[in-house]
Design a protein around this motif. Sequence first.
Motif, PDB file in Angstrom:
ATOM      1  N   LYS A   1       0.870  -1.174   0.000  1.00  0.00           N
ATOM      2  CA  LYS A   1       0.000   0.000   0.000  1.00  0.00           C
ATOM      3  C   LYS A   1       0.910   1.229   0.000  1.00  0.00           C
ATOM      4  O   LYS A   1       1.565   1.529   1.001  1.00  0.00           O
ATOM      5  N   GLY A   2       0.936   1.945  -1.125  1.00  0.00           N
ATOM      6  CA  GLY A   2       1.874   3.053  -1.255  1.00  0.00           C
ATOM      7  C   GLY A   2       3.284   2.512  -1.242  1.00  0.00           C
ATOM      8  O   GLY A   2       3.635   1.587  -1.981  1.00  0.00           O
ATOM      9  N   SER A   3       4.116   3.052  -0.392  1.00  0.00           N
ATOM     10  CA  SER A   3       5.499   2.583  -0.279  1.00  0.00           C
ATOM     11  C   SER A   3       5.658   1.553   0.831  1.00  0.00           C
ATOM     12  O   SER A   3       6.777   1.133   1.146  1.00  0.00           O
ATOM     13  N   ILE A   4       4.549   1.140   1.429  1.00  0.00           N
ATOM     14  CA  ILE A   4       4.606   0.159   2.515  1.00  0.00           C
ATOM     15  C   ILE A   4       4.268  -1.237   1.992  1.00  0.00           C
ATOM     16  O   ILE A   4       3.334  -1.410   1.215  1.00  0.00           O
ATOM     17  N   ARG A   5       5.054  -2.201   2.427  1.00  0.00           N
ATOM     18  CA  ARG A   5       4.788  -3.611   2.086  1.00  0.00           C
ATOM     19  C   ARG A   5       4.709  -4.405   3.384  1.00  0.00           C
ATOM     20  O   ARG A   5       5.612  -4.342   4.219  1.00  0.00           O
ATOM     21  N   ALA A   6       3.620  -5.128   3.543  1.00  0.00           N
ATOM     22  CA  ALA A   6       3.403  -5.884   4.779  1.00  0.00           C
ATOM     23  C   ALA A   6       3.221  -7.366   4.473  1.00  0.00           C
ATOM     24  O   ALA A   6       2.643  -7.744   3.452  1.00  0.00           O
ATOM     25  N   THR A   7       3.731  -8.198   5.364  1.00  0.00           N
ATOM     26  CA  THR A   7       3.596  -9.653   5.255  1.00  0.00           C
ATOM     27  C   THR A   7       3.082 -10.198   6.582  1.00  0.00           C
ATOM     28  O   THR A   7       3.610  -9.858   7.646  1.00  0.00           O
ATOM     29  N   VAL A   8       2.056 -11.020   6.514  1.00  0.00           N
ATOM     30  CA  VAL A   8       1.489 -11.641   7.720  1.00  0.00           C
ATOM     31  C   VAL A   8       1.627 -13.153   7.585  1.00  0.00           C
ATOM     32  O   VAL A   8       1.179 -13.739   6.593  1.00  0.00           O
ATOM     33  N   GLU A   9       2.246 -13.788   8.571  1.00  0.00           N
ATOM     34  CA  GLU A   9       2.389 -15.243   8.605  1.00  0.00           C
ATOM     35  C   GLU A   9       1.789 -15.767   9.909  1.00  0.00           C
ATOM     36  O   GLU A   9       2.052 -15.209  10.983  1.00  0.00           O
ATOM     37  N   ILE A  10       0.996 -16.811   9.793  1.00  0.00           N
ATOM     38  CA  ILE A  10       0.372 -17.421  10.969  1.00  0.00           C
ATOM     39  C   ILE A  10       0.689 -18.912  10.979  1.00  0.00           C
ATOM     40  O   ILE A  10       0.388 -19.624  10.024  1.00  0.00           O
TER      41      ILE A  10
ATOM     42  N   LYS B   1       8.025   3.207   4.472  1.00  0.00           N
ATOM     43  CA  LYS B   1       7.319   4.215   5.255  1.00  0.00           C
ATOM     44  C   LYS B   1       6.483   5.067   4.323  1.00  0.00           C
ATOM     45  O   LYS B   1       6.954   5.511   3.273  1.00  0.00           O
ATOM     46  N   ASN B   2       5.282   5.293   4.704  1.00  0.00           N
ATOM     47  CA  ASN B   2       4.368   6.094   3.888  1.00  0.00           C
ATOM     48  C   ASN B   2       4.564   7.571   4.223  1.00  0.00           C
ATOM     49  O   ASN B   2       4.080   8.071   5.233  1.00  0.00           O
ATOM     50  N   SER B   3       5.314   8.294   3.368  1.00  0.00           N
ATOM     51  CA  SER B   3       5.624   9.697   3.645  1.00  0.00           C
ATOM     52  C   SER B   3       4.387  10.581   3.659  1.00  0.00           C
ATOM     53  O   SER B   3       4.343  11.596   4.328  1.00  0.00           O
ATOM     54  N   SER B   4       3.376  10.188   2.915  1.00  0.00           N
ATOM     55  CA  SER B   4       2.153  10.995   2.870  1.00  0.00           C
ATOM     56  C   SER B   4       1.396  10.939   4.177  1.00  0.00           C
ATOM     57  O   SER B   4       0.476  11.710   4.412  1.00  0.00           O
ATOM     58  N   ALA B   5       1.800  10.000   5.040  1.00  0.00           N
ATOM     59  CA  ALA B   5       1.117   9.871   6.325  1.00  0.00           C
ATOM     60  C   ALA B   5       1.642  10.865   7.349  1.00  0.00           C
ATOM     61  O   ALA B   5       1.055  11.041   8.399  1.00  0.00           O
ATOM     62  N   THR B   6       2.788  11.506   7.046  1.00  0.00           N
ATOM     63  CA  THR B   6       3.407  12.405   8.016  1.00  0.00           C
ATOM     64  C   THR B   6       2.793  13.801   7.945  1.00  0.00           C
ATOM     65  O   THR B   6       2.709  14.407   6.880  1.00  0.00           O
ATOM     66  N   VAL B   7       2.395  14.309   9.091  1.00  0.00           N
ATOM     67  CA  VAL B   7       1.824  15.654   9.193  1.00  0.00           C
ATOM     68  C   VAL B   7       2.712  16.482  10.115  1.00  0.00           C
ATOM     69  O   VAL B   7       3.075  16.033  11.207  1.00  0.00           O
ATOM     70  N   MET B   8       3.083  17.700   9.646  1.00  0.00           N
ATOM     71  CA  MET B   8       3.934  18.578  10.450  1.00  0.00           C
ATOM     72  C   MET B   8       3.077  19.634  11.126  1.00  0.00           C
ATOM     73  O   MET B   8       2.259  20.298  10.489  1.00  0.00           O
ATOM     74  N   ASP B   9       3.277  19.801  12.421  1.00  0.00           N
ATOM     75  CA  ASP B   9       2.477  20.736  13.210  1.00  0.00           C
ATOM     76  C   ASP B   9       3.419  21.701  13.931  1.00  0.00           C
ATOM     77  O   ASP B   9       4.401  21.270  14.550  1.00  0.00           O
TER      78      ASP B   9
ATOM     79  N   LYS C   1       3.679  14.006  13.135  1.00  0.00           N
ATOM     80  CA  LYS C   1       2.802  12.917  13.571  1.00  0.00           C
ATOM     81  C   LYS C   1       2.128  12.304  12.360  1.00  0.00           C
ATOM     82  O   LYS C   1       2.095  12.885  11.270  1.00  0.00           O
ATOM     83  N   GLU C   2       1.603  11.116  12.581  1.00  0.00           N
ATOM     84  CA  GLU C   2       0.902  10.415  11.512  1.00  0.00           C
ATOM     85  C   GLU C   2      -0.521  10.957  11.395  1.00  0.00           C
ATOM     86  O   GLU C   2      -1.191  11.208  12.395  1.00  0.00           O
ATOM     87  N   SER C   3      -0.962  11.123  10.181  1.00  0.00           N
ATOM     88  CA  SER C   3      -2.336  11.552   9.956  1.00  0.00           C
ATOM     89  C   SER C   3      -3.297  10.519  10.531  1.00  0.00           C
ATOM     90  O   SER C   3      -3.163   9.323  10.272  1.00  0.00           O
ATOM     91  N   GLU C   4      -4.253  10.973  11.346  1.00  0.00           N
ATOM     92  CA  GLU C   4      -5.189  10.036  11.973  1.00  0.00           C
ATOM     93  C   GLU C   4      -5.978   9.266  10.932  1.00  0.00           C
ATOM     94  O   GLU C   4      -6.223   8.068  11.080  1.00  0.00           O
ATOM     95  N   ASP C   5      -6.392   9.940   9.877  1.00  0.00           N
ATOM     96  CA  ASP C   5      -7.143   9.261   8.815  1.00  0.00           C
ATOM     97  C   ASP C   5      -6.284   8.201   8.157  1.00  0.00           C
ATOM     98  O   ASP C   5      -6.742   7.091   7.863  1.00  0.00           O
ATOM     99  N   ASN C   6      -5.016   8.529   7.920  1.00  0.00           N
ATOM    100  CA  ASN C   6      -4.127   7.601   7.247  1.00  0.00           C
ATOM    101  C   ASN C   6      -3.814   6.399   8.135  1.00  0.00           C
ATOM    102  O   ASN C   6      -3.751   5.260   7.681  1.00  0.00           O
TER     103      ASN C   6
END
Length: 294
Positions: A15-24, A71-79, A120-125
């Motif tokens: 998703k975007g620049s993030i890649r996730a793997t789940v193993e159970i 890391k999803n750079s679009s998720a970063t919000v500067m305050d 901080k990370e965007s709450e919506d993201n």
Amino acid sequence: MIRSMTGYGRKEDSKGSIRATVEIRAVNHRFSEIVVRLPKAWNMLEDSIRKLVAQFVRRGRVDVTVSVEGKNSSATVMDIDWDVAEQLVSISREMTQRFSLETPLTVKDLLHFPGVIHTKESEDNVEELTEWLQDLVRGAAMDLVSMKETEGNLLHADLASRLTAVNTWTREISQLAPLCREDYKGRLEQRVSEWAGLTPFELDPARVAQEVAFFADKSDISEELTRLDSHCQQFAIQLGKEEAIGRKLDFLLQEMNREANTIASKANHLRIQHLAVEIKTELEKMREQIQNVE
């Protein structure tokens, strides 16, 4: 449909620049235990992921491993903390005037001062990524269940086949049981006949009948056969249930083995003893299989 306690599920997505793997991975365990391993930045999801996986697991130890790369750079919000910035500017002006400084405070200086800028990370993201990651976990759990059910079908077929053999031998023992008394009476009368020419006194037929009756009471296995047949019926019923039945099946096998042991020790009949041993051997094989039933 019974399910195996062992299995493996895996899901991978980007998703975007993030890649996730789940193993159970699921293995045998007496109770239900779910262990979740997450990247440090995602530890807040541990409890929700554990509860999610618990919906798919009845019993056994389950290890859930989630790895996230990128890391999803679009998720970063500067305050900007304007209060802190204004205080710094005010202090800077006062210090410039008081000490006749020629170097004023610059924007770059402000940006580098701790506490002025917060990222901080965007709450919506974050909410969107959390839902996406949980969907991956759900998909891996469904893969796990699919494998557990496939192996469970094989276990069901094997256990049903062995149960049929146990039922067949139990019925044969039930047919032979009434013959034990007559068999023993015949052997006793043969011995009496052999002893008749060797003893100086006449044997009392009533005493022989009493001995036969005593043997019949001592070797009676009707109750054991009834209980064994009842346990077999309960075992068959449990095999068809849609729930965690492993521990119930294990208990029934213990009881069935107990009855088979008693039958083998009480019945003074070679064929019945042989059949009881066959039943015990088959029950042991079933017990080994049961250890892997959820």
